[in-house]
Motif scaffolding. Structure first.
Motif, PDB file in Angstrom:
ATOM      1  N   LEU A 231     -10.132   1.238   9.212  1.00 42.26           N
ATOM      2  CA  LEU A 231     -10.227  -0.060   9.877  1.00 42.26           C
ATOM      3  C   LEU A 231      -9.202  -0.103  10.998  1.00 42.26           C
ATOM      4  CD1 LEU A 231     -11.284  -3.003  10.011  1.00 42.26           C
ATOM      5  CD2 LEU A 231      -9.517  -3.592   8.344  1.00 42.26           C
ATOM      6  N   ILE A 232      -9.666  -0.277  12.248  1.00 37.53           N
ATOM      7  CA  ILE A 232      -8.780  -0.321  13.406  1.00 37.53           C
ATOM      8  C   ILE A 232      -8.695  -1.776  13.867  1.00 37.53           C
ATOM      9  CG2 ILE A 232      -8.356   0.509  15.736  1.00 37.53           C
ATOM     10  CD1 ILE A 232      -9.887   3.002  15.068  1.00 37.53           C
ATOM     11  N   LEU A 233      -7.474  -2.308  13.901  1.00 37.49           N
ATOM     12  CA  LEU A 233      -7.230  -3.697  14.253  1.00 37.49           C
ATOM     13  C   LEU A 233      -6.432  -3.778  15.551  1.00 37.49           C
ATOM     14  CD1 LEU A 233      -6.190  -5.048  10.743  1.00 37.49           C
ATOM     15  CD2 LEU A 233      -8.448  -5.196  11.815  1.00 37.49           C
ATOM     16  N   GLN A 234      -6.657  -4.852  16.285  1.00 35.06           N
ATOM     17  CA  GLN A 234      -5.920  -5.071  17.532  1.00 35.06           C
ATOM     18  C   GLN A 234      -4.600  -5.780  17.222  1.00 35.06           C
ATOM     19  OE1 GLN A 234      -8.250  -6.909  20.592  1.00 35.06           O
ATOM     20  NE2 GLN A 234      -6.518  -7.175  21.984  1.00 35.06           N
ATOM     21  N   VAL A 235      -3.617  -4.997  16.812  1.00 34.72           N
ATOM     22  CA  VAL A 235      -2.302  -5.521  16.489  1.00 34.72           C
ATOM     23  C   VAL A 235      -1.309  -4.364  16.576  1.00 34.72           C
ATOM     24  CG1 VAL A 235      -2.659  -5.150  14.018  1.00 34.72           C
ATOM     25  CG2 VAL A 235      -0.914  -6.759  14.787  1.00 34.72           C
ATOM     26  N   VAL A 236      -0.118  -4.654  17.070  1.00 34.51           N
ATOM     27  CA  VAL A 236       0.936  -3.645  17.109  1.00 34.51           C
ATOM     28  C   VAL A 236       1.371  -3.344  15.683  1.00 34.51           C
ATOM     29  CG1 VAL A 236       3.227  -3.089  18.005  1.00 34.51           C
ATOM     30  CG2 VAL A 236       1.652  -4.479  19.369  1.00 34.51           C
ATOM     31  N   VAL A 237       1.572  -2.065  15.391  1.00 34.59           N
ATOM     32  CA  VAL A 237       1.859  -1.677  14.014  1.00 34.59           C
ATOM     33  C   VAL A 237       3.134  -2.339  13.504  1.00 34.59           C
ATOM     34  CG1 VAL A 237       3.142   0.400  14.692  1.00 34.59           C
ATOM     35  CG2 VAL A 237       2.021   0.310  12.464  1.00 34.59           C
ATOM     36  N   GLY A 238       4.092  -2.610  14.382  1.00 33.22           N
ATOM     37  CA  GLY A 238       5.328  -3.254  13.949  1.00 33.22           C
ATOM     38  C   GLY A 238       5.155  -4.718  13.581  1.00 33.22           C
ATOM     39  N   GLN A 239       4.070  -5.337  14.037  1.00 32.91           N
ATOM     40  CA  GLN A 239       3.824  -6.749  13.738  1.00 32.91           C
ATOM     41  C   GLN A 239       3.028  -6.953  12.450  1.00 32.91           C
ATOM     42  OE1 GLN A 239       1.915  -8.434  17.173  1.00 32.91           O
ATOM     43  NE2 GLN A 239       3.693  -8.124  18.511  1.00 32.91           N
ATOM     44  N   LEU A 240       2.556  -5.870  11.860  1.00 34.88           N
ATOM     45  CA  LEU A 240       1.802  -5.983  10.611  1.00 34.88           C
ATOM     46  C   LEU A 240       2.804  -5.947   9.453  1.00 34.88           C
ATOM     47  CD1 LEU A 240      -0.972  -6.176   9.302  1.00 34.88           C
ATOM     48  CD2 LEU A 240      -1.072  -3.686   9.272  1.00 34.88           C
ATOM     49  N   THR A 241       3.271  -7.108   9.063  1.00 38.14           N
ATOM     50  CA  THR A 241       4.255  -7.211   7.988  1.00 38.14           C
ATOM     51  C   THR A 241       3.571  -7.055   6.631  1.00 38.14           C
ATOM     52  OG1 THR A 241       4.011  -9.605   7.874  1.00 38.14           O
ATOM     53  CG2 THR A 241       5.666  -8.724   9.404  1.00 38.14           C
ATOM     54  N   GLU A 242       4.379  -6.961   5.596  1.00 42.00           N
ATOM     55  CA  GLU A 242       3.851  -6.830   4.245  1.00 42.00           C
ATOM     56  C   GLU A 242       3.066  -8.068   3.843  1.00 42.00           C
ATOM     57  OE1 GLU A 242       3.176  -4.798   0.678  1.00 42.00           O
ATOM     58  OE2 GLU A 242       4.052  -4.118   2.570  1.00 42.00           O
ATOM     59  N   GLN A 243       3.534  -9.229   4.264  1.00 38.48           N
ATOM     60  CA  GLN A 243       2.824 -10.469   3.935  1.00 38.48           C
ATOM     61  C   GLN A 243       1.472 -10.519   4.634  1.00 38.48           C
ATOM     62  OE1 GLN A 243       5.047 -13.976   4.932  1.00 38.48           O
ATOM     63  NE2 GLN A 243       3.579 -15.380   3.976  1.00 38.48           N
ATOM     64  N   GLN A 266      -4.228   2.839   1.486  1.00 36.07           N
ATOM     65  CA  GLN A 266      -3.616   4.159   1.317  1.00 36.07           C
ATOM     66  C   GLN A 266      -2.647   4.504   2.440  1.00 36.07           C
ATOM     67  OE1 GLN A 266      -5.558   8.265   1.917  1.00 36.07           O
ATOM     68  NE2 GLN A 266      -5.809   7.896  -0.272  1.00 36.07           N
ATOM     69  N   ARG A 267      -2.956   4.105   3.667  1.00 40.18           N
ATOM     70  CA  ARG A 267      -2.110   4.499   4.788  1.00 40.18           C
ATOM     71  C   ARG A 267      -2.232   3.488   5.916  1.00 40.18           C
ATOM     72  NH1 ARG A 267      -4.323   8.845   5.527  1.00 40.18           N
ATOM     73  NH2 ARG A 267      -5.508   8.568   7.462  1.00 40.18           N
ATOM     74  N   ILE A 268      -1.100   3.195   6.556  1.00 41.31           N
ATOM     75  CA  ILE A 268      -1.050   2.329   7.742  1.00 41.31           C
ATOM     76  C   ILE A 268      -0.252   3.076   8.797  1.00 41.31           C
ATOM     77  CG2 ILE A 268      -0.270   0.150   8.707  1.00 41.31           C
ATOM     78  CD1 ILE A 268      -0.588  -1.119   5.989  1.00 41.31           C
ATOM     79  N   GLN A 269      -0.834   3.233   9.974  1.00 44.35           N
ATOM     80  CA  GLN A 269      -0.140   3.932  11.051  1.00 44.35           C
ATOM     81  C   GLN A 269      -0.643   3.414  12.394  1.00 44.35           C
ATOM     82  OE1 GLN A 269      -1.277   7.945  10.064  1.00 44.35           O
ATOM     83  NE2 GLN A 269      -2.972   7.953  11.515  1.00 44.35           N
ATOM     84  N   ALA A 270       0.134   3.725  13.438  1.00 50.62           N
ATOM     85  CA  ALA A 270      -0.226   3.282  14.784  1.00 50.62           C
ATOM     86  C   ALA A 270      -1.408   4.084  15.292  1.00 50.62           C
ATOM     87  CB  ALA A 270       0.965   3.427  15.712  1.00 50.62           C
ATOM     88  N   HIS A 271      -2.371   3.381  15.883  1.00 51.50           N
ATOM     89  CA  HIS A 271      -3.511   4.046  16.503  1.00 51.50           C
ATOM     90  C   HIS A 271      -3.296   4.184  17.997  1.00 51.50           C
ATOM     91  CE1 HIS A 271      -7.687   4.247  18.159  1.00 51.50           C
ATOM     92  NE2 HIS A 271      -7.795   5.128  17.175  1.00 51.50           N
TER      93      HIS A 271
END
Length: 483
Positions: A231-243, A266-271
């Motif tokens: 799943l590719i989302l339009q958001v900076v990876v640093g702004q995706l907090t745990e909440q 399973q995995r979250i990383q910058a696209h």
């Protein structure tokens, strides 16, 4: 004082002039000096080549103190150079292979002395090469992609001085060496991918002798790979907090609407700089089972098309399976980027399945058979008009053709009629009774000109009979071509 007995008297007087005395005797005996004890041990055993060695005589003793030390080389091959030979600790240089003897002499204040010898054996080096141990075979199962290969169990009689890890030429290029550990005893690897890695460890000792050993790392695919969704989302990876991640997981579970199922990230990383990729799978149970990624993707596409565009916390740029799972019918490979089959030569997609049935990319059709089928269809389409034309023409000819009937021309006498009568019947008529003057209805049209021509000839020459002979029996040869 000299040797002997000495007597001394002490007398004391007070203020009243009263006195008292006491006597003390001092005996002076002759001197009793013991010689010193020289100590230079223990003996030494060195390995050639050796630059120098120390000779220590500081443990020598004397009752009145040692005032002089002296070292000297008394036996051994080569010329040995002595440094500080008159000190308690001296240094010997230039020792050769063989047995060397050094003598130490110590002297006390009274001139008494003592000697001892020290043996230094210099042997030729007997170096054994090191033994490399890289760690053997290891098995790693994704998504765990980190491992440490331990080569510290490598041994050498004089000690290993250097380590070097080299990746095999047939190993996958992906995978990083952490913090320059390829020059240390333990090799640390990260970001490994599916495949078999080989690493060769080379160890070297102080004398340059070396040995090598090979370690193998087999990275097996993720057992959940058929269920991983990207799943590719339009958001900076640093702004995706745990909440926010937890909120997004709940929204995905609501969209899927599958009973007793959990969305596992399973995995979250910058696209890219402005997008983030989340890899997850959906697990149902109990009994626990990972849903197929293709079904989850299809369900998400369908649900998102029904909901508002902003149903999820962030804008969705793409939903697809994390890996390319297509088998391509065994005649191609799956492109990991486009998630479509790239067919081998002489193979192509089954367009009916791709665009009408289940929509799965494949390589089921052989170009050879498709070409042959296309040429056959074109041949049938192009030949149909000619076939219809041929059939119609043949049918028309069949209708026109009838049973042969002969008609005797007019203006003929009885003699001529007798000559034109078939001798053996219609089916077995002779050539001499068959004349163009006797025609069937089916041949009338085609032979009409010939009949008229012969008729004119007979009328112009009455001696000629209709069957091509003279009436008086004289033969007649016609120049025209006989039918």
């Amino acid at each position: 004082m000299q040797e002997g007995d000495y007597t001394f008297q002490l007398m004391v007087t007070d203020s009243s002039r009263q006195q008292s005395s006491a006597v003390v005797t001092v005996t002076v005996q002759p001197e009793s000096n013991r010689p010193p004890v020289a100590v230079a041990g223990p003996d030494k055993e060195l390995v050639f080549p050796v630059e120098s060695t120390t000779l220590d005589g500081s443990r020598s003793t004397d009752d009145q103190g040692i005032v002089l030390y002296h070292w000297e080389h008394i036996r051994g091959p080569g010329a040995v150079q002595m440094e500080s030979p008159d000190d308690a600790v001296a240094t010997a240089h230039g020792l050769q292979v063989g047995t060397h003897r050094f003598r130490l002499t110590v002297t006390d204040r009274q001139g008494l002395s003592s000697t001892t010898t020290l043996t230094v054996a210099v042997k030729k080096e007997n170096n054994s090469p090191p033994r490399a141990r890289a760690g053997g075979r290891h098995v790693l199962v994704l998504p765990n992609n980190c491992i440490t290969l331990d080569g510290s169990r490598s041994t050498d009689d004089q000690g290993v001085v250097s380590y070097l890890w080299v990746r095999g030429g047939q190993s996958p290029a992906a995978g990083d060496v952490f913090d320059g550990s390829d020059h240390s005893a333990a090799l640390q690897l990260t970001n490994l991918v599916e495949g078999v890695y080989t690493f060769r460890l080379q160890v070297v000792d102080g004398q340059g002798a070396s040995d090598t050993d090979t370690a193998t790392v087999e990275v097996q695919p993720d057992p959940r790979r058929t269920g991983l969704v990207e799943l590719i989302l339009q958001v900076v990876v640093g702004q995706l907090t745990e909440q926010r991640k937890d909120t997004l997981v709940r929204q995905l579970a609501a969209l899927l609407n599958v009973l007793d199922s959990d969305v596992k990230v399973q995995r979250i990383q910058a696209h890219s700089d402005l997008s983030t990729v989340i890899v997850f799978y959906v697990q149902s149970g109990p009994p626990f089972k990972v849903l197929k990624a293709a079904d989850v993707v299809r369900n998400l596409h369908r649900q998102l098309s029904k909901e508002k565009a902003d149903f999820l916390l962030f804008k969705v740029l793409r939903i697809d399976t994390a890996g390319c799972l297509l088998k391509c019918s065994g005649h191609g490979h799956c492109d990991p980027i486009t998630k479509r089959c790239v067919c081998s030569q002489l193979w192509m997609e089954n367009l009916i399945r791709r665009y009408i049935r289940d929509g799965e990319s494949n390589c089921e059709w052989s170009i050879f058979y498709v070409t042959a089928l296309a040429l056959t269809v074109l041949g049938l389409i192009g030949g149909s008009p000619w076939l219809c034309f041929y059939c119609c023409k043949r049918r028309k000819r069949t209708k026109i053709r009838k049973k042969t009937k002969y008609t005797i021309l007019d203006n003929m006498d009885d003699q001529e009629r007798m000559e034109l009568r078939p001798k053996y019947g219609i089916k077995h008529r002779s050539t001499e009774h068959n004349s163009s003057l006797m025609v069937s209805e089916s041949e009338f049209d085609s032979d009409q000109d010939t009949i008229f021509s012969r008729e004119r000839m007979e009328r112009g020459n009455p001696k000629v009979s209709l069957n091509g002979s003279l009436r008086n029996g004289a033969p007649f040869s016609s120049c025209s071509k006989d039918r």
